[in-house]
Motif scaffolding. Structure first.
Motif, PDB file in Angstrom:
ATOM      1  N   GLU A 170       0.832  -1.202   0.000  1.00  0.00           N
ATOM      2  CA  GLU A 170       0.000   0.000   0.000  1.00  0.00           C
ATOM      3  C   GLU A 170       0.867   1.253   0.000  1.00  0.00           C
ATOM      4  OE1 GLU A 170      -3.999  -1.556   2.364  1.00  0.00           O
ATOM      5  OE2 GLU A 170      -2.464  -0.446   3.452  1.00  0.00           O
ATOM      6  N   ARG A 171       0.303   2.332  -0.528  1.00  0.00           N
ATOM      7  CA  ARG A 171       0.952   3.639  -0.488  1.00  0.00           C
ATOM      8  C   ARG A 171       0.061   4.599   0.289  1.00  0.00           C
ATOM      9  NH1 ARG A 171       0.674   5.994  -4.967  1.00  0.00           N
ATOM     10  NH2 ARG A 171      -0.763   4.558  -6.014  1.00  0.00           N
ATOM     11  N   SER A 172       0.651   5.659   0.769  1.00  0.00           N
ATOM     12  CA  SER A 172      -0.113   6.606   1.585  1.00  0.00           C
ATOM     13  C   SER A 172      -1.308   7.165   0.816  1.00  0.00           C
ATOM     14  CB  SER A 172       0.794   7.738   2.066  1.00  0.00           C
ATOM     15  OG  SER A 172       1.361   8.435   0.975  1.00  0.00           O
ATOM     16  N   GLU A 173      -1.148   7.317  -0.511  1.00  0.00           N
ATOM     17  CA  GLU A 173      -2.232   7.886  -1.314  1.00  0.00           C
ATOM     18  C   GLU A 173      -3.403   6.921  -1.472  1.00  0.00           C
ATOM     19  OE1 GLU A 173       0.921   7.666  -2.208  1.00  0.00           O
ATOM     20  OE2 GLU A 173       1.614   9.748  -2.107  1.00  0.00           O
ATOM     21  N   THR A 174      -3.173   5.641  -1.214  1.00  0.00           N
ATOM     22  CA  THR A 174      -4.235   4.650  -1.413  1.00  0.00           C
ATOM     23  C   THR A 174      -4.729   4.069  -0.091  1.00  0.00           C
ATOM     24  OG1 THR A 174      -2.604   2.873  -1.714  1.00  0.00           O
ATOM     25  CG2 THR A 174      -3.352   4.044  -3.686  1.00  0.00           C
ATOM     26  N   LEU A 175      -4.492   4.782   1.004  1.00  0.00           N
ATOM     27  CA  LEU A 175      -4.988   4.315   2.305  1.00  0.00           C
ATOM     28  C   LEU A 175      -6.493   4.097   2.226  1.00  0.00           C
ATOM     29  CD1 LEU A 175      -4.324   3.874   5.384  1.00  0.00           C
ATOM     30  CD2 LEU A 175      -5.094   6.251   5.691  1.00  0.00           C
ATOM     31  N   PRO A 176      -6.976   2.866   2.478  1.00  0.00           N
ATOM     32  CA  PRO A 176      -8.410   2.602   2.322  1.00  0.00           C
ATOM     33  C   PRO A 176      -9.233   3.109   3.503  1.00  0.00           C
ATOM     34  CG  PRO A 176      -7.302   0.612   3.039  1.00  0.00           C
ATOM     35  CD  PRO A 176      -6.224   1.647   2.830  1.00  0.00           C
ATOM     36  N   THR A 177     -10.434   3.529   3.220  1.00  0.00           N
ATOM     37  CA  THR A 177     -11.351   3.870   4.307  1.00  0.00           C
ATOM     38  C   THR A 177     -11.651   2.613   5.112  1.00  0.00           C
ATOM     39  OG1 THR A 177     -13.259   3.541   2.855  1.00  0.00           O
ATOM     40  CG2 THR A 177     -12.388   5.781   3.024  1.00  0.00           C
ATOM     41  N   GLY A 178     -11.973   2.813   6.368  1.00  0.00           N
ATOM     42  CA  GLY A 178     -12.208   1.687   7.249  1.00  0.00           C
ATOM     43  C   GLY A 178     -10.968   1.216   7.990  1.00  0.00           C
ATOM     44  N   ARG A 179      -9.791   1.706   7.577  1.00  0.00           N
ATOM     45  CA  ARG A 179      -8.564   1.320   8.261  1.00  0.00           C
ATOM     46  C   ARG A 179      -8.584   1.874   9.689  1.00  0.00           C
ATOM     47  NH1 ARG A 179      -4.010  -0.169   5.869  1.00  0.00           N
ATOM     48  NH2 ARG A 179      -5.542  -1.511   4.821  1.00  0.00           N
ATOM     49  N   ILE A 180      -8.116   1.065  10.618  1.00  0.00           N
ATOM     50  CA  ILE A 180      -8.092   1.451  12.032  1.00  0.00           C
ATOM     51  C   ILE A 180      -6.680   1.892  12.403  1.00  0.00           C
ATOM     52  CG2 ILE A 180      -8.359   0.626  14.403  1.00  0.00           C
ATOM     53  CD1 ILE A 180     -10.505  -1.324  13.211  1.00  0.00           C
ATOM     54  N   GLY A 181      -6.585   3.061  12.986  1.00  0.00           N
ATOM     55  CA  GLY A 181      -5.309   3.606  13.422  1.00  0.00           C
ATOM     56  C   GLY A 181      -5.395   4.096  14.846  1.00  0.00           C
ATOM     57  N   CYS A 182      -4.432   4.907  15.222  1.00  0.00           N
ATOM     58  CA  CYS A 182      -4.368   5.397  16.598  1.00  0.00           C
ATOM     59  C   CYS A 182      -3.994   6.869  16.596  1.00  0.00           C
ATOM     60  CB  CYS A 182      -3.333   4.586  17.381  1.00  0.00           C
ATOM     61  SG  CYS A 182      -3.215   4.998  19.140  1.00  0.00           S
ATOM     62  N   VAL A 183      -4.658   7.636  17.413  1.00  0.00           N
ATOM     63  CA  VAL A 183      -4.290   9.044  17.574  1.00  0.00           C
ATOM     64  C   VAL A 183      -2.950   9.113  18.286  1.00  0.00           C
ATOM     65  CG1 VAL A 183      -4.879  11.219  18.700  1.00  0.00           C
ATOM     66  CG2 VAL A 183      -6.663   9.864  17.575  1.00  0.00           C
ATOM     67  N   ALA A 184      -2.028   9.872  17.706  1.00  0.00           N
ATOM     68  CA  ALA A 184      -0.687  10.044  18.266  1.00  0.00           C
ATOM     69  C   ALA A 184      -0.541  11.462  18.790  1.00  0.00           C
ATOM     70  CB  ALA A 184       0.365   9.771  17.195  1.00  0.00           C
ATOM     71  N   GLU A 185      -0.119  11.586  20.016  1.00  0.00           N
ATOM     72  CA  GLU A 185       0.141  12.904  20.601  1.00  0.00           C
ATOM     73  C   GLU A 185       1.645  13.121  20.704  1.00  0.00           C
ATOM     74  OE1 GLU A 185      -0.895  15.654  24.515  1.00  0.00           O
ATOM     75  OE2 GLU A 185      -1.605  13.581  24.421  1.00  0.00           O
ATOM     76  N   VAL A 186       2.125  14.203  20.123  1.00  0.00           N
ATOM     77  CA  VAL A 186       3.550  14.513  20.159  1.00  0.00           C
ATOM     78  C   VAL A 186       3.900  15.034  21.550  1.00  0.00           C
ATOM     79  CG1 VAL A 186       5.393  15.925  19.186  1.00  0.00           C
ATOM     80  CG2 VAL A 186       3.581  15.040  17.695  1.00  0.00           C
ATOM     81  N   THR A 187       4.859  14.361  22.192  1.00  0.00           N
ATOM     82  CA  THR A 187       5.238  14.766  23.547  1.00  0.00           C
ATOM     83  C   THR A 187       6.674  15.278  23.637  1.00  0.00           C
ATOM     84  OG1 THR A 187       5.829  12.470  24.056  1.00  0.00           O
ATOM     85  CG2 THR A 187       3.605  13.202  24.648  1.00  0.00           C
ATOM     86  N   ASP A 188       7.520  14.918  22.666  1.00  0.00           N
ATOM     87  CA  ASP A 188       8.908  15.392  22.650  1.00  0.00           C
ATOM     88  C   ASP A 188       9.326  15.657  21.209  1.00  0.00           C
ATOM     89  OD1 ASP A 188      10.144  15.091  25.511  1.00  0.00           O
ATOM     90  OD2 ASP A 188       8.999  13.251  25.178  1.00  0.00           O
ATOM     91  N   VAL A 189      10.051  16.740  20.987  1.00  0.00           N
ATOM     92  CA  VAL A 189      10.517  17.101  19.648  1.00  0.00           C
ATOM     93  C   VAL A 189      11.982  17.533  19.724  1.00  0.00           C
ATOM     94  CG1 VAL A 189      10.236  18.648  17.670  1.00  0.00           C
ATOM     95  CG2 VAL A 189       8.213  17.862  18.933  1.00  0.00           C
ATOM     96  N   GLU A 190      12.800  16.946  18.856  1.00  0.00           N
ATOM     97  CA  GLU A 190      14.179  17.383  18.675  1.00  0.00           C
ATOM     98  C   GLU A 190      14.319  17.859  17.232  1.00  0.00           C
ATOM     99  OE1 GLU A 190      18.785  15.695  18.621  1.00  0.00           O
ATOM    100  OE2 GLU A 190      17.086  14.316  18.510  1.00  0.00           O
TER     101      GLU A 190
END
Length: 210
Positions: free
Chosen positions: A53-73
């Motif tokens: 798969e490619r990012s442009e073809t991500l299918p609907t219905g896919r289950i993911g997770c909300v990511a919260e950025v806590t540290d940045v370098e």
């Protein structure tokens, strides 16, 4: 969390709720995404990409997770190393046309289905935690590097995700575990994986010690 629009980061990995993950941000579109979310609520949705798969073809219905950025370098050339923590699971509903280099989409939460017997769930969780600690002990003896066992969450719902984040699973296995809506099934799935490798690990550890 209600249905909402959020930046999407399709990637060939899985982030579990309650776990942390390092990410290296280098593509221009995700540099822009990072800048935008740092000016906002620090959140995006990490959506697993399966093989081919490619990012442009991500299918609907896919289950993911909300990511919260806590540290940045931030690096001098504009790249960045970040740490994200997994929050709630979400389902990708549809793409949104947006004036940005990165994708944005509508997501909705994926809540757990209730398990009936809380006592049975607690016993399952205790057994999984004990078996995982045996695996850790065997690996440490094989490597001749004793160390304290990693801390594990108390909540049975999150325990399988915490352990899965530390063991060798492919993206499809991780995606299936992320999508499972019953704690009892998640506990059973991960405990089954642990039990399959435990006898051989402990036998090798014993032989190594001798």
């Amino acid at each position: 969390m209600a249905r909402t629009t959020i930046p999407l980061f399709p990637l060939g990995t899985v982030l579990f709720p309650g776990t942390a993950m390092p990410l290296h941000i280098f593509e221009p579109r995700y540099r822009q995404m990072l800048a935008d979310i740092r000016a906002g609520d620090q959140r995006f949705a990490l959506m697993p990409l399966h093989s081919g798969e490619r990012s442009e073809t991500l299918p609907t219905g896919r289950i993911g997770c909300v990511a919260e950025v806590t540290d940045v370098e931030m690096l001098p050339d504009g790249r960045a190393n970040i740490i994200v923590h997994g929050r709630e699971r979400v389902i990708f509903v549809e793409s949104v046309d947006a004036d940005s280099l990165y994708r944005q989409g509508v997501v909705e939460p994926l809540p757990d289905e209730p398990d009936v017997n809380a006592i049975a769930i607690a016993l399952q969780a205790d057994e999984l935690a004990a078996n995982f600690r045996r695996v850790v002990s065997a690996v440490q003896r094989l490597s001749d590097q004793p160390a304290s066992a990693p801390s594990l969450p108390d909540a049975p719902a999150h325990l399988p995700w915490a352990i899965a984040a530390m063991i060798d699973l492919d993206v499809m296995q991780r995606s299936a575990l992320l999508a499972e809506r019953r704690s009892s099934n998640r506990l059973a799935q991960v405990d089954g994986i642990i039990r399959r490798v435990l006898p051989d690990l402990e036998l090798r550890a014993a032989a190594h010690h001798l």
